[in-house]
Design an enzyme around this catalytic site. Structure first.
Site, PDB file in Angstrom:
ATOM      1  N   LYS A 146       0.841  -1.201   0.000  1.00 19.05           N
ATOM      2  CA  LYS A 146       0.000   0.000   0.000  1.00 19.05           C
ATOM      3  C   LYS A 146       0.880   1.257   0.000  1.00 19.05           C
ATOM      4  O   LYS A 146       0.659   2.196  -0.762  1.00 19.05           O
ATOM      5  CB  LYS A 146      -0.839   0.016   1.286  1.00 19.05           C
ATOM      6  CG  LYS A 146      -2.290  -0.352   1.115  1.00 19.05           C
ATOM      7  CD  LYS A 146      -2.940  -0.124   2.461  1.00 19.05           C
ATOM      8  CE  LYS A 146      -4.423  -0.247   2.406  1.00 19.05           C
ATOM      9  NZ  LYS A 146      -5.050   0.129   3.672  1.00 19.05           N
ATOM     10  N   PHE A 200     -17.930  11.230   9.569  1.00 18.01           N
ATOM     11  CA  PHE A 200     -19.245  10.968   8.961  1.00 18.01           C
ATOM     12  C   PHE A 200     -19.113  10.893   7.439  1.00 18.01           C
ATOM     13  O   PHE A 200     -20.002  11.302   6.704  1.00 18.01           O
ATOM     14  CB  PHE A 200     -20.230  12.076   9.372  1.00 18.01           C
ATOM     15  CG  PHE A 200     -20.415  12.171  10.868  1.00 18.01           C
ATOM     16  CD1 PHE A 200     -21.315  11.339  11.520  1.00 18.01           C
ATOM     17  CD2 PHE A 200     -19.660  13.054  11.624  1.00 18.01           C
ATOM     18  CE1 PHE A 200     -21.462  11.398  12.905  1.00 18.01           C
ATOM     19  CE2 PHE A 200     -19.803  13.128  13.000  1.00 18.01           C
ATOM     20  CZ  PHE A 200     -20.702  12.299  13.639  1.00 18.01           C
ATOM     21  N   CYS A 215     -20.229   0.573   7.041  1.00 20.67           N
ATOM     22  CA  CYS A 215     -20.651   1.256   8.272  1.00 20.67           C
ATOM     23  C   CYS A 215     -21.996   0.801   8.816  1.00 20.67           C
ATOM     24  O   CYS A 215     -22.076   0.313   9.941  1.00 20.67           O
ATOM     25  CB  CYS A 215     -20.693   2.760   8.045  1.00 20.67           C
ATOM     26  SG  CYS A 215     -19.064   3.485   8.030  1.00 20.67           S
TER      27      CYS A 215
HETATM   28  C1  UDX Z   1     -22.555   5.874   5.771  1.00 24.94           C
HETATM   29  C2  UDX Z   1     -22.971   7.213   6.401  1.00 24.94           C
HETATM   30  O1  UDX Z   1     -23.787   7.947   5.481  1.00 24.94           O
HETATM   31  C3  UDX Z   1     -21.755   8.024   6.802  1.00 24.94           C
HETATM   32  O2  UDX Z   1     -22.150   9.217   7.451  1.00 24.94           O
HETATM   33  C4  UDX Z   1     -20.906   7.168   7.742  1.00 24.94           C
HETATM   34  O3  UDX Z   1     -19.754   7.839   8.159  1.00 24.94           O
HETATM   35  C5  UDX Z   1     -20.543   5.862   7.081  1.00 24.94           C
HETATM   36  O4  UDX Z   1     -21.734   5.179   6.664  1.00 24.94           O
HETATM   37  P1  UDX Z   1     -21.668   5.046   3.398  1.00 24.94           P
HETATM   38  O5  UDX Z   1     -21.685   3.680   3.988  1.00 24.94           O
HETATM   39  O6  UDX Z   1     -20.487   5.464   2.629  1.00 24.94           O
HETATM   40  O7  UDX Z   1     -21.879   6.140   4.554  1.00 24.94           O
HETATM   41  O8  UDX Z   1     -22.917   5.136   2.409  1.00 24.94           O
HETATM   42  P2  UDX Z   1     -24.328   5.872   2.324  1.00 24.94           P
HETATM   43  O9  UDX Z   1     -24.301   6.759   1.162  1.00 24.94           O
HETATM   44  O10 UDX Z   1     -24.738   6.432   3.600  1.00 24.94           O
HETATM   45  O11 UDX Z   1     -25.252   4.612   1.960  1.00 24.94           O
HETATM   46  C6  UDX Z   1     -25.321   3.476   2.813  1.00 24.94           C
HETATM   47  C7  UDX Z   1     -26.200   2.428   2.225  1.00 24.94           C
HETATM   48  O12 UDX Z   1     -27.562   2.816   2.251  1.00 24.94           O
HETATM   49  C8  UDX Z   1     -25.902   2.068   0.765  1.00 24.94           C
HETATM   50  O13 UDX Z   1     -25.955   0.665   0.612  1.00 24.94           O
HETATM   51  C9  UDX Z   1     -27.022   2.736  -0.004  1.00 24.94           C
HETATM   52  O14 UDX Z   1     -27.320   2.062  -1.212  1.00 24.94           O
HETATM   53  C10 UDX Z   1     -28.160   2.630   0.990  1.00 24.94           C
HETATM   54  N1  UDX Z   1     -29.182   3.665   0.813  1.00 24.94           N
HETATM   55  C11 UDX Z   1     -28.898   4.971   1.015  1.00 24.94           C
HETATM   56  C12 UDX Z   1     -30.491   3.289   0.481  1.00 24.94           C
HETATM   57  O15 UDX Z   1     -30.786   2.100   0.302  1.00 24.94           O
HETATM   58  N2  UDX Z   1     -31.445   4.256   0.380  1.00 24.94           N
HETATM   59  C13 UDX Z   1     -31.183   5.569   0.591  1.00 24.94           C
HETATM   60  O16 UDX Z   1     -32.111   6.381   0.487  1.00 24.94           O
HETATM   61  C14 UDX Z   1     -29.854   5.946   0.912  1.00 24.94           C
END
Ligand code: UDX
Length: 456
Positions: free
Chosen positions: A35, A157, A283
């Site tokens: 890495k 976040f 997450c």
């Molecule tokens: C999330 C949090 O948003 C972020 O603040 C935290 O620090 C880490 O976890 P992330 O996992 O990168 O971020 O993705 P995010 O965009 O939040 O989406 C999470 C999941 O929810 C995805 O699988 C997405 O497809 C799903 N999702 C999101 C839905 O199914 N519907 C929605 O309306 C929004």
């Protein structure tokens, strides 16, 4: 300020690079030599929009090292951003955090002042644990009374695919410190973000109407809880709309319309109301499991958080059940799955609903073909041992298939030539697990279209 970042995953590398761009001198530490070699050549180890460009723009302010001790010696702030993998009982494993804290403490110099901030998502109380680890090491080195280390919690976040955006234009910055003045070093570290007094990178303009972020200065335990509560609430919002989607299908409503109407209430808000295959990633699944594990440790039940997980995982089965109903069974059928990443704009497949759909289909005897614009390599690794065919082109994948499942809402799937795609299929059945495609358009192109929570 001099900054050391321990761990170069999504959080560490993004934060480190952004801080270097803002003018701090940042050293990112990682044990993985392969890495490091990539990073030293200016290549990012994670697929994150704009990150390599920003690494280049950060120039000499950004460097990489293998040895923690070396990197922390002259640092003012040390950010711990190592992984906290899930234990079998759902709890987050803090071994890496503790090991990092030990190594940091080994490298601290006598008579200096340091701020050690935990960015990794950790169980409530970890800040205390880290403080003790540091104190023990300093004590053993005989420098405890001569070195000041303020241990604070600084949860992140970041959203994958938008990580730089979230870093430069956050909604809030949370700092949990035993003494309010212990938050001052981080206030200085993030000052240019808090005041928005930096020139945005050319590819990441400041969004119109963006308000200055609030610094939430609180105690460490509350800071740790803010992270879990935020992720639990967001995942709950998605599960809630997915539960409503199921009922919409029964009564003949369209969940996209329902979500639009519901989300206009500012008390609810429009975000995270997209119904579909549900949430995955590094997450939400891990953090909701960890939250329940924390509750269990305290003999406390959290039925809402538990139900949110249950509804989420049910979505994956519902998709397959719908296919079974339409195709009158999936055994021996040729089914294409479009998308492997847990969401668009990332190559991350961790806990991706798409992978589970593939697994369930294979389990039930279907022949499965898959495609993803960027997550093929990770998908291949995750699905190793499973009889699945990987296709570089959605049209070739569709050739002779009896149904397609759209599992990740990649924008390129929206622009597929639906008529051409339908023409390749043996039976043009489209199960849109993300409500990406316009149902009318799909039907005009010859598809039997099924969305999630839409009867139209
Ligand atoms: C999330 C949090 O948003 C972020 O603040 C935290 O620090 C880490 O976890 P992330 O996992 O990168 O971020 O993705 P995010 O965009 O939040 O989406 C999470 C999941 O929810 C995805 O699988 C997405 O497809 C799903 N999702 C999101 C839905 O199914 N519907 C929605 O309306 C929004």
């Amino acid at each position: 300020m001099n900054v050391a970042v321990i761990g170069t995953g999504y959080v560490g590398l993004t934060t480190g690079t952004a801080l270097a761009y803002l003018g701090h001198r940042v050293t990112c530490v990682d044990k993985d030599t392969a890495k490091l070699e990539l990073l030293c050549r200016g290549r990012s180890t994670v697929h994150e929009q704009g990150l390599e460009e920003l690494m280049a723009l950060s120039g000499r302010n950004l460097s990489f090292a293998r040895q923690t001790q070396e990197a922390v010696k002259d640092a003012d702030v040390i950010l711990v951003a190592v992984g906290t993998p899930q234990k079998s009982n759902g709890e987050a494993n803090t071994q890496n955090v503790e090991a990092a804290a030990r190594e940091v403490a080994e490298g601290l110099e006598k008579g200096r002042l340091y701020c050690l901030a935990v960015k990794s998502t950790v169980p409530v109380g970890t800040e205390r644990q880290v403080s003790q680890v540091v104190r023990r090491v300093l004590d053993a080195r005989g420098v405890e009374d001569k070195t000041t280390v303020m241990v604070v919690s600084n949860p992140e976040f970041l959203r994958e695919g938008r990580a730089l955006h979230c870093t430069f234009y956050p909604d809030r910055i949370v700092v949990g410190a035993e003494q309010p003045e212990d938050a001052d070093m981080l206030r200085r570290l993030y000052q240019r973000i808090l005041e928005q007094s930096f020139d945005p990178p050319p590819f990441l303009p400041r969004p119109g109407g963006y308000n200055l972020p609030t610094l939430v200065s609180t105690d460490p335990t509350s800071a740790e809880m803010i992270k879990y509560a935020s992720n639990a609430f967001l995942s709950l919002k998605i599960s809630f709309i997915n539960e409503i989607a199921g009922l919409c299908e029964k009564v003949g409503a369209d969940v996209t319309e329902v979500a639009r109407g519901v989300g206009l209430d500012p008390r609810i808000g429009p975000g995270f109301l997209a119904a579909g295959l549900g949430w995955g990633g590094s997450c939400f699944p891990k953090d909701t499991a960890a939250l329940l594990a924390i509750a269990e440790e305290h003999a406390y039940t959290m039925p809402i958080a538990a139900a949110s997980r249950e509804v989420n995982f049910r979505q994956r089965y519902r998709v397959v059940e719908k296919l079974q109903e339409t195709l009158k069974g999936v055994r021996g059928r040729l089914i294409g799955v479009l998308g492997l990443a847990f969401k668009p704009a990332t190559d991350d497949v961790r806990e991706s609903p798409a992978l589970d759909v593939v697994r369930i289909l294979v389990e039930r005897g279907a022949r499965v073909r898959v495609h993803d614009p960027v997550a093929m390599d990770n998908g291949r690794r995750a699905l190793e041992g499973l009889e699945v065919e990987f296709f570089r082109d959605p049209y070739t994948l569709a050739s002779g298939a009896e149904a397609l499942v759209l599992a990740t809402e990649w924008p390129q799937y929206r622009h597929l030539d639906l008529a051409r795609l339908a023409g390749m299929m043996r039976t043009p059945v489209l199960l849109d697990g993300r409500n990406l495609i316009d149902p009318e358009e799909a039907r005009r192109a010859g598809w039997t279209y099924m969305g999630t929570g839409r009867w139209v």
